[in-house]
Design a protein around this motif. Structure first.
Motif, PDB file in Angstrom:
ATOM      1  N   ALA A  43       0.826  -1.218   0.000  1.00 28.03           N
ATOM      2  CA  ALA A  43       0.000   0.000   0.000  1.00 28.03           C
ATOM      3  C   ALA A  43       0.858   1.265   0.000  1.00 28.03           C
ATOM      4  N   MET A  44       1.774   1.358   0.950  1.00 32.44           N
ATOM      5  CA  MET A  44       2.578   2.584   1.055  1.00 32.44           C
ATOM      6  C   MET A  44       3.435   2.832  -0.191  1.00 32.44           C
ATOM      7  N   PRO A  45       4.193   1.817  -0.667  1.00 28.44           N
ATOM      8  CA  PRO A  45       4.963   2.083  -1.889  1.00 28.44           C
ATOM      9  C   PRO A  45       4.070   2.426  -3.070  1.00 28.44           C
ATOM     10  N   GLY A  46       2.890   1.778  -3.155  1.00 20.21           N
ATOM     11  CA  GLY A  46       1.968   2.061  -4.247  1.00 20.21           C
ATOM     12  C   GLY A  46       1.535   3.514  -4.234  1.00 20.21           C
ATOM     13  N   ILE A  47       1.210   4.024  -3.049  1.00 25.10           N
ATOM     14  CA  ILE A  47       0.778   5.421  -2.934  1.00 25.10           C
ATOM     15  C   ILE A  47       1.950   6.360  -3.214  1.00 25.10           C
ATOM     16  N   ALA A  48       3.106   6.016  -2.642  1.00 22.68           N
ATOM     17  CA  ALA A  48       4.285   6.882  -2.837  1.00 22.68           C
ATOM     18  C   ALA A  48       4.630   7.011  -4.320  1.00 22.68           C
ATOM     19  N   LEU A  49       4.497   5.895  -5.023  1.00 26.25           N
ATOM     20  CA  LEU A  49       4.834   5.897  -6.446  1.00 26.25           C
ATOM     21  C   LEU A  49       3.694   6.481  -7.277  1.00 26.25           C
ATOM     22  N   GLY A  50       2.443   6.181  -6.846  1.00 27.43           N
ATOM     23  CA  GLY A  50       1.277   6.567  -7.642  1.00 27.43           C
ATOM     24  C   GLY A  50       0.937   8.039  -7.566  1.00 27.43           C
ATOM     25  N   THR A  51       1.391   8.712  -6.530  1.00 24.40           N
ATOM     26  CA  THR A  51       0.999  10.114  -6.359  1.00 24.40           C
ATOM     27  C   THR A  51       1.446  10.987  -7.544  1.00 24.40           C
ATOM     28  N   ALA A  52       2.664  10.791  -7.971  1.00 19.28           N
ATOM     29  CA  ALA A  52       3.162  11.600  -9.091  1.00 19.28           C
ATOM     30  C   ALA A  52       2.377  11.282 -10.359  1.00 19.28           C
ATOM     31  N   VAL A  53       2.083   9.979 -10.571  1.00 15.89           N
ATOM     32  CA  VAL A  53       1.324   9.583 -11.756  1.00 15.89           C
ATOM     33  C   VAL A  53      -0.093  10.168 -11.672  1.00 15.89           C
ATOM     34  N   ALA A  54      -0.680  10.115 -10.463  1.00 18.59           N
ATOM     35  CA  ALA A  54      -2.023  10.664 -10.266  1.00 18.59           C
ATOM     36  C   ALA A  54      -2.034  12.140 -10.637  1.00 18.59           C
ATOM     37  N   ALA A  55      -1.005  12.843 -10.245  1.00 17.40           N
ATOM     38  CA  ALA A  55      -0.931  14.271 -10.537  1.00 17.40           C
ATOM     39  C   ALA A  55      -0.876  14.511 -12.049  1.00 17.40           C
ATOM     40  N   VAL A  56      -0.071  13.686 -12.738  1.00 13.31           N
ATOM     41  CA  VAL A  56       0.036  13.827 -14.188  1.00 13.31           C
ATOM     42  C   VAL A  56      -1.318  13.532 -14.837  1.00 13.31           C
ATOM     43  N   VAL A  57      -1.929  12.422 -14.420  1.00 11.55           N
ATOM     44  CA  VAL A  57      -3.223  12.022 -14.982  1.00 11.55           C
ATOM     45  C   VAL A  57      -4.255  13.132 -14.746  1.00 11.55           C
ATOM     46  N   MET A  58      -4.252  13.683 -13.537  1.00 10.51           N
ATOM     47  CA  MET A  58      -5.194  14.749 -13.210  1.00 10.51           C
ATOM     48  C   MET A  58      -5.023  15.931 -14.159  1.00 10.51           C
ATOM     49  N   ARG A  59      -3.801  16.340 -14.349  1.00  8.97           N
ATOM     50  CA  ARG A  59      -3.550  17.525 -15.187  1.00  8.97           C
ATOM     51  C   ARG A  59      -3.944  17.296 -16.635  1.00  8.97           C
ATOM     52  N   ILE A  60      -3.602  16.109 -17.148  1.00 11.74           N
ATOM     53  CA  ILE A  60      -3.939  15.815 -18.548  1.00 11.74           C
ATOM     54  C   ILE A  60      -5.461  15.722 -18.704  1.00 11.74           C
ATOM     55  N   THR A  61      -6.106  15.013 -17.740  1.00  6.84           N
ATOM     56  CA  THR A  61      -7.563  14.879 -17.813  1.00  6.84           C
ATOM     57  C   THR A  61      -8.204  16.263 -17.804  1.00  6.84           C
ATOM     58  N   ARG A  62      -7.741  17.102 -16.917  1.00 11.43           N
ATOM     59  CA  ARG A  62      -8.341  18.431 -16.779  1.00 11.43           C
ATOM     60  C   ARG A  62      -8.212  19.222 -18.083  1.00 11.43           C
TER      61      ARG A  62
END
Lengths: 314, 516
Positions: free
Chosen positions: A183-202
């Motif tokens: 869980a923790m490594p997944g979140i630590a790694l996924g946060t940056a990807v989530a940010a990218v996905v958010m920006r592109i989606t927006r």
């Protein structure tokens, strides 16, 4: 048509992979220091080093070494790690599940957070949700993974004791324990990807929402929910999928830093060790493997477009 | 050397009467909290995973930790730093000329894999394998012939007397391996166990854990106490300390000065420090101008503030070396002070005498050793004040050692770990043309002393020889000796009987037990 396209793409990937194999082979050897230097460390001396180089075949001309490596590859033999003696392919396959799972968890996290947030931000442009999402996007990209990882350990492991500080339990041995460690490594790694996905989606949503056919749908009286989800989102997702494809490629190469922090035995750690040990067979094998994954994922992403957007045909 | 014989004799007598191990350690473990309790699993955190399980190939500390307890050697280190005693050797006889060593092997020692009894043939095979594999060939360069007159007698004939010979045999990686097991694995022990030690290999999941289990056929009855030893590599410092505080592991084998300071605040953790063997220095390339001028080197040695570096890079936990390089807890330590404190005036004067000004030098350092990079930055500041402009170049390990081996540096910060005999501290580093003499240092007088030092048997005489050699070396400064580090382990208070040894050895795991 699709079969022809597939064949063409596969044929094109042959020279790409050949180029990569040559590059990998040469780059690895261009770096000063070799397996023997690392093996002897500070105890290095020329005579002993020469003896060991002969033992590992490192004294042969580079083109001969390359020819040997490629001819073995053709027979499916990736060679053996100099230090552990383990077959290279087995070493990669052993670590692949960890990296695949880590990739899957971080992508799922990224999608679950990034897409809804991106949509909300686009729909409520210049409102507080948008500002909040933009703030998340900015900080998600700028916060380094190792810092976030360390912070998560200090908070969730040391302070609250919810998760172990690291280590890995295979999912088939203990599913719950596996989730706890990932869980923790997944979140630590996924946060940056989530940010990218958010920006592109927006940004992609904003562009689509401004188009004529959306206005048309609204005029026809379609509810906003349907307009956003059915008409706008599908078209807005194409750039998101492209970006995600590239991100997954990177993640499969292994996030060296996150794996290091959480002591996860993934591909990234394997590559890092191969580099520091100058374990040539292991390094060449794993980089080639990652390159092949990249090629395959790019192909899959291209095929995925046809599903999202029926007008795209090959 | 005399003292070594005494230790040997006492140890072998104890073994004959059926008493096991060294008596002091036994007393230690009892003194720490009652009678040793058998059973349990100890989990030990390491900074990195081992590279190989082959004792004859391993050079990194992590691999050594994993390997050591699977094997036995002819000799082993005692608790007292610098001394050795018999392990597989029940008796050692040395000829008068110091060229013939006859070992009588302990009977009833069995190998893990094949269950076969260890014989003199295995000893001969193992030493020949070490020479053949090349990594530590150097330890046995004096060996001319190995004979096996019967199954439990081994005779080593040397080309010339070699005072550190027994110490080399005690080196944890000079293990006796089972020939059959080696052959069953096509000559490779990278992932196999061919030992006869207290623990045997159970499973190695690279980068996850290595699990050893108690070897029921171990030759010392009742030992080891523990059922299992699990090593876990945790590269990240925060994660490692959290794991110990959360009781996910019981011990961190080697903690840095920074970690030690933080863990000392934790009530469930005990931080144990002993004077160590890890010593660090600034190597000065004596083959390159201007460092070929002894006055320039001396100027640097005077301009460096060892105390200040210790304070910043080591949080004051290291012992500054103001004279020779053999640490104060060693019998061959030379008690003289050449660089009592930083002396800028003297440094400037020496540079002036040498006629050198506005010097520009590069200081290379391995980026994998952050404390050495810190030290390099401080040295840069300190040398600036005497007019030497230093450029610090931090390089990745492979690059760094490559440059070091080829003598491609002006100055370099390096450290050595695990030396036991004074010969190890000196010969290979300072003798003309010696394999690790990266500084290119050469002095006939030192050469003669170091050659004599390895052939003389008497410890008192050797002490004098190494005293003189160290004095000349420190004066001519091919290296600026910085400090020797403490060896520090952090463990849960339930861990008993573990002896933190100045070298990297973890041999006392066979005496370790858990009070929980």
């Amino acid at each position: 048509m699709l079969a022809k396209y597939l064949l063409k793409r596969l044929a094109l990937s042959v020279p790409v992979l050949f180029g990569i194999s040559v590059l990998v082979f040469l780059l690895v050897r261009l770096v000063p220091g070799d397996t023997v230097t690392v093996m002897l460390g500070a105890q290095y001396n020329e005579e002993q080093a020469q003896m060991l180089r002969e033992k590992y075949g490192l004294d042969r001309p580079v083109h001969i070494q390359y020819a040997l490596w490629v001819s073995n590859l053709m027979r499916g033999d990736f060679g053996h790690s100099t230090f552990t003696g383990q077959p290279v392919l087995a070493a990669i396959l052993e670590r692949l599940p960890v990296t695949l799972e880590l990739t899957a968890i971080s992508v799922l996290f990224a999608l679950a957070v990034g897409i809804p947030l991106g949509i909300r931000a686009a729909v409520r442009r210049n409102r507080w949700v948008d500002y909040l999402a933009t703030l998340f996007g900015l900080s998600g990209i700028s916060i380094p993974g190792f810092w976030l990882g360390t912070l998560l350990i200090l908070l969730f492991s040391l302070k609250w004791g919810w998760f172990p500080s690291g280590g890995y339990v295979p999912i088939w041995e203990d599913p719950l324990g596996n989730l706890q460690t990932m869980a923790m490594p997944g979140i630590a790694l996924g946060t940056a990807v989530a940010a990218v996905v958010m920006r592109i989606t927006r940004s992609s949503m904003l562009e689509v929402l401004d188009q004529e056919y959306i206005k048309m749908a609204r005029i026809k009286g379609a509810p906003e929910r349907i307009v956003v989800r059915r008409h706008a989102l599908r078209n807005a997702l194409i750039p998101v999928v492209t970006v995600l494809g590239i991100q997954v490629g990177y993640l499969l190469g292994g996030s060296v830093v996150i794996e290091q922090i959480f002591s996860l035995p993934g591909v990234g750690q394997l590559v890092l060790q191969a580099i520091t040990n100058r374990d040539y067979a292991l390094l060449q094998g794993s980089i080639l493997f990652i390159a092949v994954s990249f090629v395959v994922i790019n192909l899959l992403v291209d095929l995925l477009y046809t599903l999202i957007h029926p007008r795209i045909r090959y | 050397m005399r003292k070594i014989w005494v230790v040997l004799l006492v140890a072998s007598m104890l073994m004959w009467t059926g008493c096991s191990g060294s008596p002091s350690r036994e007393a230690d473990s009892e003194g720490e909290g009652g009678k040793p309790r058998p059973g349990g699993t100890i989990r030990i955190a390491l900074q990195s995973d081992g590279k190989t399980l082959d004792p004859h190939k391993a050079t990194d500390a992590a691999s050594m930790h994993l390997i050591e307890n699977m094997y036995s050697r002819l000799m082993r280190y005692t608790e007292k730093y610098g001394e050795v005693e018999g392990e597989l050797a029940e008796k050692v006889e040395v000829s008068k000329d110091g060229k013939t060593y006859t070992f009588t092997l302990r009977k009833g020692v069995r190998f893990h894999g094949t269950g076969r009894e260890l014989t003199s043939e295995d000893v001969k095979y193992s030493i020949e394998r070490i020479i053949d594999l090349g990594v530590r060939k150097d330890h046995f360069s004096a060996v001319d012939e190995i004979e096996t007159p019967d199954s439990h007698t081994v005779v080593f004939r040397l080309k010339q007397p070699m005072a550190p010979f027994l110490t080399y045999l005690a080196y944890p990686m000079n293990a006796i391996v089972d020939r059959e097991t080696v052959e069953n694995h096509d000559g490779s022990l990278d992932r196999a166990d061919a030992g006869s030690g207290p623990f045997q290999l159970d499973e190695w999941k690279k980068d996850q854990y290595l699990r050893l289990k108690k070897f029921p056929g171990y030759y010392l009855p009742e030992k080891p106490y523990l059922d299992e030893v699990v090593f876990r590599p945790i590269p990240d410092e925060t994660a490692r300390m959290t794991a110990l505080r959360n009781r996910e592991v019981d011990m961190i084998l080697d903690v840095s000065a920074k970690e030690a300071r933080m863990l000392e605040q934790v009530s469930s953790v005990e931080v144990v420090s002993v004077p160590g063997t890890f010593w660090e220095y600034i190597g000065l390339n004596t083959k390159r101008p201007p460092l070929d001028d002894v006055k320039v080197r001396q100027a640097i040695a005077h301009a460096v503030d060892r105390e200040a570096i210790n304070k910043i890079a080591k949080l004051n936990r290291a012992t500054v070396l103001k004279g020779g390089n053999i640490p104060p807890n060693h019998w061959a330590h030379a008690d003289f002070t050449l660089y009592p404190r930083r002396n800028v005036a003297k440094a400037k004067q020496l540079l002036e005498e040498a006629g050198k000004e506005n010097l520009e030098l590069t200081l290379k350092v391995g980026s994998d050793f952050p404390y050495q990079v810190d030290a390099a930055q401080i040295v840069k500041q300190q040398l600036k004040e005497v007019g030497i402009d230093v450029k610090v170049s931090a390089q990745e390990s492979g690059l760094f050692f490559d440059a070091l081996g080829k003598g491609d540096f002006d100055m370099a910060i390096v450290g050595w770990l695990g030396f036991v005999d004074p010969d190890e501290f000196t010969y290979n580093l300072f003798h003309t043309g010696a394999p690790w003499n990266q500084q290119g240092y050469s002095n006939e007088q030192v050469d003669a002393l170091l050659e004599k030092g390895r052939t003389v048997g008497d410890q008192e005489e050797r002490k004098k020889i190494y005293h003189r050699a160290q004095k000349i070396i420190a004066e001519e400064a091919p290296m600026v000796f910085l400090y020797v580090n403490e060896r520090t382990a952090a463990m849960s208070k339930a861990v008993k009987g573990f002896d933190v040894h100045p070298t990297v050895t973890t041999h006392s795991l066979e005496e370790t037990w858990l009070a929980r």
